[in-house]
Design a protein around this motif. Sequence first.
Motif, PDB file in Angstrom:
ATOM      1  N   ASN A 291     -38.375 -44.005 -16.892  1.00  0.00           N
ATOM      2  CA  ASN A 291     -37.518 -43.769 -18.053  1.00  0.00           C
ATOM      3  C   ASN A 291     -37.362 -42.290 -18.372  1.00  0.00           C
ATOM      4  N   VAL A 292     -38.386 -41.488 -18.099  1.00  0.00           N
ATOM      5  CA  VAL A 292     -38.248 -40.032 -18.251  1.00  0.00           C
ATOM      6  C   VAL A 292     -37.308 -39.489 -17.185  1.00  0.00           C
ATOM      7  N   ARG A 293     -37.468 -39.945 -15.951  1.00  0.00           N
ATOM      8  CA  ARG A 293     -36.639 -39.456 -14.841  1.00  0.00           C
ATOM      9  C   ARG A 293     -35.155 -39.669 -15.103  1.00  0.00           C
ATOM     10  N   THR A 294     -34.834 -40.792 -15.745  1.00  0.00           N
ATOM     11  CA  THR A 294     -33.424 -41.096 -15.995  1.00  0.00           C
ATOM     12  C   THR A 294     -32.941 -40.552 -17.346  1.00  0.00           C
ATOM     13  N   SER A 295     -33.796 -39.750 -18.005  1.00  0.00           N
ATOM     14  CA  SER A 295     -33.405 -39.183 -19.311  1.00  0.00           C
ATOM     15  C   SER A 295     -33.706 -37.692 -19.361  1.00  0.00           C
ATOM     16  N   LEU A 296     -33.704 -37.032 -18.211  1.00  0.00           N
ATOM     17  CA  LEU A 296     -34.128 -35.636 -18.146  1.00  0.00           C
ATOM     18  C   LEU A 296     -33.273 -34.713 -19.012  1.00  0.00           C
ATOM     19  N   ASP A 297     -31.989 -35.041 -19.153  1.00  0.00           N
ATOM     20  CA  ASP A 297     -31.104 -34.168 -19.923  1.00  0.00           C
ATOM     21  C   ASP A 297     -31.363 -34.254 -21.425  1.00  0.00           C
ATOM     22  N   LEU A 298     -32.157 -35.215 -21.852  1.00  0.00           N
ATOM     23  CA  LEU A 298     -32.411 -35.406 -23.282  1.00  0.00           C
ATOM     24  C   LEU A 298     -33.784 -34.906 -23.714  1.00  0.00           C
ATOM     25  N   LEU A 299     -34.669 -34.667 -22.757  1.00  0.00           N
ATOM     26  CA  LEU A 299     -36.062 -34.374 -23.067  1.00  0.00           C
ATOM     27  C   LEU A 299     -36.409 -32.927 -22.727  1.00  0.00           C
ATOM     28  N   PRO A 300     -37.428 -32.364 -23.396  1.00  0.00           N
ATOM     29  CA  PRO A 300     -37.872 -31.008 -23.039  1.00  0.00           C
ATOM     30  C   PRO A 300     -38.246 -30.929 -21.557  1.00  0.00           C
ATOM     31  N   ASP A 301     -37.951 -29.801 -20.931  1.00  0.00           N
ATOM     32  CA  ASP A 301     -38.178 -29.654 -19.493  1.00  0.00           C
ATOM     33  C   ASP A 301     -39.620 -29.940 -19.094  1.00  0.00           C
ATOM     34  N   ALA A 302     -40.570 -29.542 -19.946  1.00  0.00           N
ATOM     35  CA  ALA A 302     -41.980 -29.698 -19.594  1.00  0.00           C
ATOM     36  C   ALA A 302     -42.415 -31.165 -19.573  1.00  0.00           C
ATOM     37  N   THR A 303     -41.611 -32.054 -20.141  1.00  0.00           N
ATOM     38  CA  THR A 303     -41.978 -33.471 -20.173  1.00  0.00           C
ATOM     39  C   THR A 303     -42.114 -34.023 -18.759  1.00  0.00           C
ATOM     40  N   TRP A 304     -41.109 -33.780 -17.925  1.00  0.00           N
ATOM     41  CA  TRP A 304     -41.138 -34.310 -16.563  1.00  0.00           C
ATOM     42  C   TRP A 304     -42.305 -33.737 -15.776  1.00  0.00           C
ATOM     43  N   GLU A 305     -42.584 -32.461 -15.942  1.00  0.00           N
ATOM     44  CA  GLU A 305     -43.697 -31.835 -15.229  1.00  0.00           C
ATOM     45  C   GLU A 305     -45.018 -32.530 -15.573  1.00  0.00           C
ATOM     46  N   GLN A 306     -45.259 -32.772 -16.845  1.00  0.00           N
ATOM     47  CA  GLN A 306     -46.495 -33.421 -17.274  1.00  0.00           C
ATOM     48  C   GLN A 306     -46.547 -34.883 -16.820  1.00  0.00           C
ATOM     49  N   VAL A 307     -45.427 -35.573 -16.928  1.00  0.00           N
ATOM     50  CA  VAL A 307     -45.390 -36.982 -16.519  1.00  0.00           C
ATOM     51  C   VAL A 307     -45.645 -37.105 -15.025  1.00  0.00           C
ATOM     52  N   ASN A 308     -45.010 -36.258 -14.243  1.00  0.00           N
ATOM     53  CA  ASN A 308     -45.185 -36.323 -12.794  1.00  0.00           C
ATOM     54  C   ASN A 308     -46.624 -35.970 -12.397  1.00  0.00           C
ATOM     55  N   GLN A 309     -47.190 -34.973 -13.054  1.00  0.00           N
ATOM     56  CA  GLN A 309     -48.574 -34.593 -12.782  1.00  0.00           C
ATOM     57  C   GLN A 309     -49.522 -35.751 -13.096  1.00  0.00           C
ATOM     58  N   THR A 310     -49.279 -36.424 -14.210  1.00  0.00           N
ATOM     59  CA  THR A 310     -50.113 -37.567 -14.600  1.00  0.00           C
ATOM     60  C   THR A 310     -49.983 -38.698 -13.598  1.00  0.00           C
ATOM     61  N   HIS A 311     -48.770 -38.946 -13.141  1.00  0.00           N
ATOM     62  CA  HIS A 311     -48.515 -39.994 -12.140  1.00  0.00           C
ATOM     63  C   HIS A 311     -49.299 -39.718 -10.859  1.00  0.00           C
ATOM     64  N   ILE A 312     -49.329 -38.472 -10.423  1.00  0.00           N
ATOM     65  CA  ILE A 312     -50.056 -38.096  -9.204  1.00  0.00           C
ATOM     66  C   ILE A 312     -51.561 -38.274  -9.402  1.00  0.00           C
ATOM     67  N   ILE A 313     -52.062 -37.807 -10.546  1.00  0.00           N
ATOM     68  CA  ILE A 313     -53.494 -37.945 -10.851  1.00  0.00           C
ATOM     69  C   ILE A 313     -53.902 -39.416 -10.823  1.00  0.00           C
ATOM     70  N   MET A 314     -53.089 -40.260 -11.451  1.00  0.00           N
ATOM     71  CA  MET A 314     -53.416 -41.674 -11.501  1.00  0.00           C
ATOM     72  C   MET A 314     -53.434 -42.280 -10.105  1.00  0.00           C
ATOM     73  N   ASN A 315     -52.395 -42.043  -9.337  1.00  0.00           N
ATOM     74  CA  ASN A 315     -52.319 -42.626  -7.992  1.00  0.00           C
ATOM     75  C   ASN A 315     -53.487 -42.187  -7.112  1.00  0.00           C
ATOM     76  N   ASN A 316     -53.930 -40.944  -7.290  1.00  0.00           N
ATOM     77  CA  ASN A 316     -55.054 -40.439  -6.491  1.00  0.00           C
ATOM     78  C   ASN A 316     -56.397 -41.015  -6.936  1.00  0.00           C
ATOM     79  N   SER A 317     -56.426 -41.594  -8.140  1.00  0.00           N
ATOM     80  CA  SER A 317     -57.690 -42.078  -8.704  1.00  0.00           C
ATOM     81  C   SER A 317     -57.866 -43.583  -8.613  1.00  0.00           C
ATOM     82  N   LEU A 318     -56.793 -44.317  -8.340  1.00  0.00           N
ATOM     83  CA  LEU A 318     -56.862 -45.777  -8.408  1.00  0.00           C
ATOM     84  C   LEU A 318     -57.821 -46.384  -7.404  1.00  0.00           C
ATOM     85  N   SER A 319     -57.992 -45.751  -6.262  1.00  0.00           N
ATOM     86  CA  SER A 319     -58.855 -46.322  -5.220  1.00  0.00           C
ATOM     87  C   SER A 319     -60.336 -46.258  -5.584  1.00  0.00           C
ATOM     88  N   SER A 320     -60.687 -45.453  -6.601  1.00  0.00           N
ATOM     89  CA  SER A 320     -62.104 -45.268  -6.932  1.00  0.00           C
ATOM     90  C   SER A 320     -62.507 -45.924  -8.247  1.00  0.00           C
TER      91      SER A 320
END
Length: 325
Positions: free
Chosen positions: A95-124
């Motif tokens: 939902n952030v990806r499809t609303s980038l023009d409406l949200l502060p630029d830093a939103t996507w950076e933080q969301v994407n970083q969180t997504h990567i952290i989560m995916n790297n942690s799920l196996s443990s």
Amino acid sequence: MMLSRVAERVYWMSRYLERTENVARLLNVHTSLLMDLPGDMEINWYTLIKLFNADELFREHYGKEASEENIMRFLIADKRNPGSLASLFLSVRENVRTSLDLLPDATWEQVNQTHIIMNNSLSSISSRHSRQNLLRTLLKQCQTIRGIIDGHMSRDNTYRFMQVGKYLERADMTSRILEMGSLLLSKSRSNNLRKYEGILWTNLLQALSARQMYQQRVRSRVKGSDVLPFLMMDGDFPRSLYYTIKATGHYLNQLPEPEIPLVMQQRLIEYLEEQDIPSLLPEGQVHTLMDHLQGELGMLHADIATTWFYPDRDEQQQSQAQAQG
């Protein structure tokens, strides 16, 4: 007026972000709680499955193997569960990806970083230590994302739809936490449970980040007869039922033609104000009330969707079915 599909995306992005934070905090607190309790209690790992009304889906994929590891995997990593943290945050990201023009630029950076952290942690996550680290990190990241939004967005209709989603989601989680608290009030609760009531009520407050504010307001030891009115009716605490539903109405009122949702929102406020809270303490009353409120909150969501997201269609058929969980 913004496009209905855009309004729906930011509304759901905000709901999913709030739900992710709430679930992460609850799982973190519940784990700590069970480490302090004996094994033969009414509150256990499976309490979490019942809290999210996920019995059927859990048993479909895990059968009767209700172990800590299976329950945590189901609630954190299992993408077959739309209410798992992995599924919820994936929906935040989309939902952030499809609303980038409406949200502060830093939103996507933080969301994407969180997504990567989560995916790297799920196996443990079978490791309790690693799992707790992930939950704490996810909490901080969600709060950072919310801080970016609150600190950088104009107070326009985009922001208002996001606030409506946040407070409606928060009200739902508070009602679910209080529904779990009904176990602590039951006359039929075990003597074992009675012995640990102070710890249980304290952890319930922590699940809503409410312990410090409760202590400032009530100034006495933690007990159910004080916790329940605080979490239901306190007008200053931003996670109480009364506050969240009032705040939902505040932002609804700033949107165009809000009359239909406001009728439902006002009905919820009046229903809360009518409650004689001491009379709710006997067995079954809290559970019944919270169950009713969750149904009413679902109806308020339906009014919001019909008014702004699908004004010319049947909301039941057209909604993204994102209110599940």
